[in-house]
Design a protein around this motif. Structure first.
Motif, PDB file in Angstrom:
ATOM      1  N   UNK A   1       0.818  -1.216   0.000  1.00 40.16           N
ATOM      2  CA  UNK A   1       0.000   0.000   0.000  1.00 40.16           C
ATOM      3  C   UNK A   1       0.854   1.268   0.000  1.00 40.16           C
ATOM      4  N   UNK A   2       1.990   1.234   0.701  1.00 37.31           N
ATOM      5  CA  UNK A   2       2.797   2.464   0.774  1.00 37.31           C
ATOM      6  C   UNK A   2       3.968   2.498  -0.216  1.00 37.31           C
ATOM      7  N   UNK A   3       4.038   1.483  -1.082  1.00 31.37           N
ATOM      8  CA  UNK A   3       5.050   1.490  -2.126  1.00 31.37           C
ATOM      9  C   UNK A   3       6.414   0.957  -1.721  1.00 31.37           C
ATOM     10  N   UNK A   4       6.528   0.363  -0.537  1.00 35.32           N
ATOM     11  CA  UNK A   4       7.836  -0.116  -0.062  1.00 35.32           C
ATOM     12  C   UNK A   4       7.953  -1.650  -0.103  1.00 35.32           C
ATOM     13  N   UNK A   5       7.074  -2.307  -0.864  1.00 35.37           N
ATOM     14  CA  UNK A   5       7.038  -3.772  -0.933  1.00 35.37           C
ATOM     15  C   UNK A   5       8.361  -4.358  -1.419  1.00 35.37           C
ATOM     16  N   UNK A   6       8.869  -3.842  -2.494  1.00 38.63           N
ATOM     17  CA  UNK A   6      10.120  -4.362  -3.065  1.00 38.63           C
ATOM     18  C   UNK A   6      11.271  -4.224  -2.072  1.00 38.63           C
ATOM     19  N   UNK A   7      11.332  -3.103  -1.401  1.00 46.00           N
ATOM     20  CA  UNK A   7      12.370  -2.867  -0.394  1.00 46.00           C
ATOM     21  C   UNK A   7      12.232  -3.857   0.769  1.00 46.00           C
ATOM     22  N   UNK A   8      10.999  -4.113   1.192  1.00 47.86           N
ATOM     23  CA  UNK A   8      10.749  -5.053   2.293  1.00 47.86           C
ATOM     24  C   UNK A   8      11.185  -6.463   1.903  1.00 47.86           C
ATOM     25  N   UNK A   9      10.875  -6.887   0.668  1.00 47.87           N
ATOM     26  CA  UNK A   9      11.301  -8.208   0.209  1.00 47.87           C
ATOM     27  C   UNK A   9      12.821  -8.315   0.164  1.00 47.87           C
ATOM     28  N   UNK A  10      13.482  -7.268  -0.294  1.00 46.91           N
ATOM     29  CA  UNK A  10      14.952  -7.277  -0.345  1.00 46.91           C
ATOM     30  C   UNK A  10      15.540  -7.408   1.050  1.00 46.91           C
ATOM     31  N   UNK A  11      14.928  -6.740   2.016  1.00 52.07           N
ATOM     32  CA  UNK A  11      15.415  -6.837   3.398  1.00 52.07           C
ATOM     33  C   UNK A  11      15.248  -8.253   3.933  1.00 52.07           C
ATOM     34  N   UNK A  12      14.101  -8.878   3.666  1.00 49.05           N
ATOM     35  CA  UNK A  12      13.864 -10.252   4.120  1.00 49.05           C
ATOM     36  C   UNK A  12      14.875 -11.219   3.511  1.00 49.05           C
ATOM     37  N   UNK A  13      15.256 -10.969   2.276  1.00 53.03           N
ATOM     38  CA  UNK A  13      16.196 -11.845   1.576  1.00 53.03           C
ATOM     39  C   UNK A  13      17.607 -11.753   2.154  1.00 53.03           C
ATOM     40  N   UNK A  14      17.912 -10.679   2.864  1.00 47.84           N
ATOM     41  CA  UNK A  14      19.269 -10.463   3.391  1.00 47.84           C
ATOM     42  C   UNK A  14      19.576 -11.261   4.649  1.00 47.84           C
TER      43      UNK A  14
END
Length: 178
Positions: free
Chosen positions: A74-87
């Motif tokens: 909803x706030x446009x930070x989905x891709x960033x959140x997925x990248x963080x989880x992958x780290x």
């Protein structure tokens, strides 16, 4: 780790996991068993040991992670959140399979598993036996893809026995009722 209670824990298997080779090999751990059997405690103990050896870890109850990912969309930070989880070297997903997954949640779980596959380790914790996970996902194609990435390089720990909360409670029967 309490080996006194008959929960199906094998000391040598746990000792092997505590060496953290599974983390450097990017293997997963699937922990199943009844409520209160120590699944979450064991997952966190394994991750804690890995942290002490220099690895990174993050814990989520799956329902809360999926809710947070919905907010990230909803706030446009989905891709960033997925990248963080992958780290994270280790991602613990607790309470898997308690609720049926919605279509968007299945897709989110697929994205997480795909990003982590053979690069990092995931610990899945569930009351459901692994044989029921396919049905819990609810979509055959996504279930195949998610479970293929999760299960084929996974150590499986099946706990059993009475709730450790009940066993370790200091309250007497009268105090429970009182």
């Amino acid at each position: 780790i309490n080996y006194e209670q008959p929960r199906g824990l094998n000391r040598s298997v746990i000792a092997g996991l505590l060496s953290c080779g599974w983390v450097t090999k990017h293997q997963n751990i699937l922990i199943t068993g009844p409520c209160g059997s120590g699944k979450t405690y064991l997952a966190c103990a394994l991750a804690h040991t890995a942290i002490l050896k220099g690895h990174s870890a993050k814990y989520y109850r799956l329902s809360r992670l999926l809710m947070a990912l919905s907010q990230h969309k909803a706030d446009g930070s989905y891709s960033k959140a997925l990248k963080q989880l992958a780290k994270y070297d280790i991602l613990i997903l607790d309470d898997w399979g308690l609720e049926p997954l919605k279509a968007a949640q299945r897709n989110d779980l697929m994205e997480i598993m795909d990003d982590r596959h053979q690069l990092t380790s995931t610990i899945m914790v569930s009351q459901l036996p692994t044989e029921e996970w396919y049905q819990a996902i609810g979509d055959n194609t996504l279930a195949d893809a998610i479970l293929d990435r999760l299960m084929h390089n996974a150590h499986r720990l099946k706990l059993k026995g009475e709730s450790m909360r009940k066993v370790t409670s200091e309250l007497t029967e009268n105090e429970h009722l009182g």
